[in-house]
Write an enzyme that holds these catalytic residues in place. Structure first.
Site, mmCIF file in Angstrom:
data_model
loop_
_atom_site.group_PDB
_atom_site.id
_atom_site.type_symbol
_atom_site.label_atom_id
_atom_site.label_comp_id
_atom_site.label_asym_id
_atom_site.label_seq_id
_atom_site.Cartn_x
_atom_site.Cartn_y
_atom_site.Cartn_z
ATOM 1 N N GLN A 128 12.666 30.173 44.332
ATOM 2 C CA GLN A 128 13.585 29.298 43.615
ATOM 3 C C GLN A 128 13.758 29.754 42.177
ATOM 4 O O GLN A 128 12.799 29.744 41.403
ATOM 5 C CB GLN A 128 13.054 27.856 43.657
ATOM 6 C CG GLN A 128 13.948 26.823 43.006
ATOM 7 C CD GLN A 128 13.382 25.418 43.173
ATOM 8 O OE1 GLN A 128 12.174 25.237 43.263
ATOM 9 N NE2 GLN A 128 14.245 24.427 43.234
ATOM 10 N N GLY A 129 14.954 30.130 41.804
ATOM 11 C CA GLY A 129 15.248 30.571 40.446
ATOM 12 C C GLY A 129 15.865 29.469 39.622
ATOM 13 O O GLY A 129 17.059 29.520 39.290
ATOM 14 N N TYR A 130 15.079 28.466 39.290
ATOM 15 C CA TYR A 130 15.540 27.335 38.481
ATOM 16 C C TYR A 130 14.961 27.409 37.067
ATOM 17 O O TYR A 130 15.672 27.608 36.096
ATOM 18 C CB TYR A 130 15.135 26.013 39.135
ATOM 19 C CG TYR A 130 16.088 25.466 40.166
ATOM 20 C CD1 TYR A 130 16.941 26.293 40.887
ATOM 21 C CD2 TYR A 130 16.128 24.105 40.454
ATOM 22 C CE1 TYR A 130 17.808 25.786 41.839
ATOM 23 C CE2 TYR A 130 16.989 23.581 41.406
ATOM 24 C CZ TYR A 130 17.828 24.422 42.103
ATOM 25 O OH TYR A 130 18.670 23.899 43.044
ATOM 26 N N SER A 131 13.641 27.203 36.946
ATOM 27 C CA SER A 131 13.007 27.064 35.630
ATOM 28 C C SER A 131 13.090 28.345 34.810
ATOM 29 O O SER A 131 13.041 29.456 35.337
ATOM 30 C CB SER A 131 11.534 26.683 35.803
ATOM 31 O OG SER A 131 11.401 25.413 36.377
ATOM 32 N N SER A 163 7.614 30.158 42.391
ATOM 33 C CA SER A 163 6.631 30.167 43.475
ATOM 34 C C SER A 163 6.925 31.303 44.444
ATOM 35 O O SER A 163 8.055 31.461 44.900
ATOM 36 C CB SER A 163 6.653 28.834 44.233
ATOM 37 O OG SER A 163 6.274 27.775 43.396
ATOM 38 N N GLU A 246 14.303 18.034 48.789
ATOM 39 C CA GLU A 246 12.891 18.229 48.446
ATOM 40 C C GLU A 246 12.068 16.989 48.763
ATOM 41 O O GLU A 246 10.853 17.070 48.931
ATOM 42 C CB GLU A 246 12.769 18.573 46.964
ATOM 43 C CG GLU A 246 11.420 19.080 46.550
ATOM 44 C CD GLU A 246 11.406 19.559 45.104
ATOM 45 O OE1 GLU A 246 10.595 20.437 44.782
ATOM 46 O OE2 GLU A 246 12.216 19.072 44.296
#
Length: 390
Positions: A128-131, A163, A246
């Site tokens: 996941q490329g969010y933060s 992650s 989620e």
């Protein structure tokens, strides 16, 4: 209060439990009970593929995409049996639980055909490329940019706390595609191949000694326009829909994992005599009651599900479980005593001190407690927004 499943679901439970027991006591015995997210990657990839072949990987998906079209009750049953069998953390969970359902809900038919089979069959691992360093709980502050160049985007920026970023095949990335935009506007939701020049994942070593997370640097990395979910500059809508998934059925598997941890704590307390301490007994009883409440609220949340939109119960879930689990880690250390602090514990018990260390971050990642309370007040209760700075 006692919740029970309809008798006709017994056969489904027996089938799931039987397959899991055969697999985890046979070819995948080495990864049974594993708690680390990134160890034994090849064995766990093979387990994901075995689950996919038996159609247990994505039981709730339509049959045409590798699932069993299972009902909510059946999905809950499988989640419970998986945890009861001490299945390892799913290395494919971000594909199975997040990007897969998002593609089913919002993807084009071409995107579904391209990505869903490999997710269902355990052939691809997603991250996941969010933060970002300056955009954690404030996700709308992302600075990663994606410049359109014909039928592709060129991506520059940095993501952090990714992650399984070191072992993933693909990443779903929120990037700013509209120059000069701020906040949630001007963002796009892109699917990015991790195996290319311009993508550089670097491990982040945690205090547990593990490297579950990575920071990922993008330097001219490519993403196809055809691999964008939703409209250009309207990715915030997709990102929020994904976060709705989620809080789906996977929460029941999480709770069963919590149950296993609590049972382990109780067993140790009985063995080392800490169970006779009235304060310890009270803490364990409170944890047991809290887990029951968590389960009932999760079932209510699932009953209110309408395809990814968060119900009132869902808004409270993360705040509740993260604080409960953090307290459980403290109980574990109270029960272990000095043995937990110096690591002189039985060979099969090292998961509890690790759980304690990991649980310290539960109230921070995926939205801090402060952010969760704002979400509850503003989105669930409709209260006025908290004053923001200029």
């Amino acid at each position: 209060m006692k919740l029970a499943f309809a008798p006709e679901l017994k056969a489904f439970r027996e089938e799931a439990a039987g397959w899991l027991e055969t697999a985890l006591s046979g070819p995948f015995k080495a990864i049974r009970g594993q708690t680390n997210q990134v160890d034994n990657v090849e064995e766990r990839r093979a387990f994901e593929q075995a689950m996919g072949e038996a159609r247990w990987s994505v039981v709730g998906w339509p049959e045409e995409w590798g699932g069993r079209n299972a009902s909510i009750a059946q999905q809950v049953i499988f989640a419970e049996e998986y945890a009861r069998a001490k299945g390892p953390p799913r290395v494919g969970h971000l594909g199975v639980e997040l990007v897969g359902p998002t593609l089913l809900a919002l993807g084009t038919e071409e995107q579904k055909a391209r990505f869903l089979p490999d997710i269902a069959q355990g052939k691809t691992i997603w991250c996941q490329g969010y933060s970002e360093p300056g955009a954690g709980s404030d996700l709308a502050n992302v600075k990663t940019k994606a410049r359109r160049d014909g039928d592709r985007y060129l991506i520059d920026g940095q993501k952090i706390w990714t992650s399984m970023g070191m072992i993933s095949d693909w990443c779903f990335v929120i990037a700013r595609t509209k120059a000069g935009s701020v906040g949630p506007k001007g963002l796009s939701f892109l699917l990015v191949d991790m195996d290319q020049d311009g993508v550089d994942p670097r491990p982040i070593r945690q205090m547990t000694g593990e490297a579950e997370f990575a920071e990922v640097f993008f330097d001219g990395a490519e993403a196809k326009v055809a691999d964008r979910i939703g409209d250009e500059d309207d990715g915030w809508k997709v990102a929020m829909a994904l976060l709705g998934f989620e809080r789906g059925v996977s929460t029941l598997a999480q709770q069963m994992h919590f149950r296993n941890e609590l049972d382990e704590i109780v067993a140790i307390a009985k063995r080392n005599g800490r169970a006779s301490d009235p304060i310890i007994r009270q803490k364990i009883a409170k944890a047991h009651a809290g887990l029951k409440i968590m389960r009932y609220n999760a079932l209510r949340m699932l009953a209110e599900d309408d395809g990814g939109s968060l119900s009132g119960a869902a808004f409270t879930y993360k705040l509740y479980w993260s604080n409960w689990h953090k307290q459980l880690g403290e109980i574990a250390m109270d029960v272990l005593g000095q043995e937990g602090e110096i690591g002189l514990i039985e060979e099969r018990m090292p998961s509890l001190p690790t759980m304690y260390l990991m649980s310290r971050s539960d109230t921070i990642y995926a939205g801090t407690d402060q952010i969760q309370r704002n979400i509850i007040s503003e989105r669930a209760l409709g209260l006025p927004r908290e004053p923001r700075g200029a």
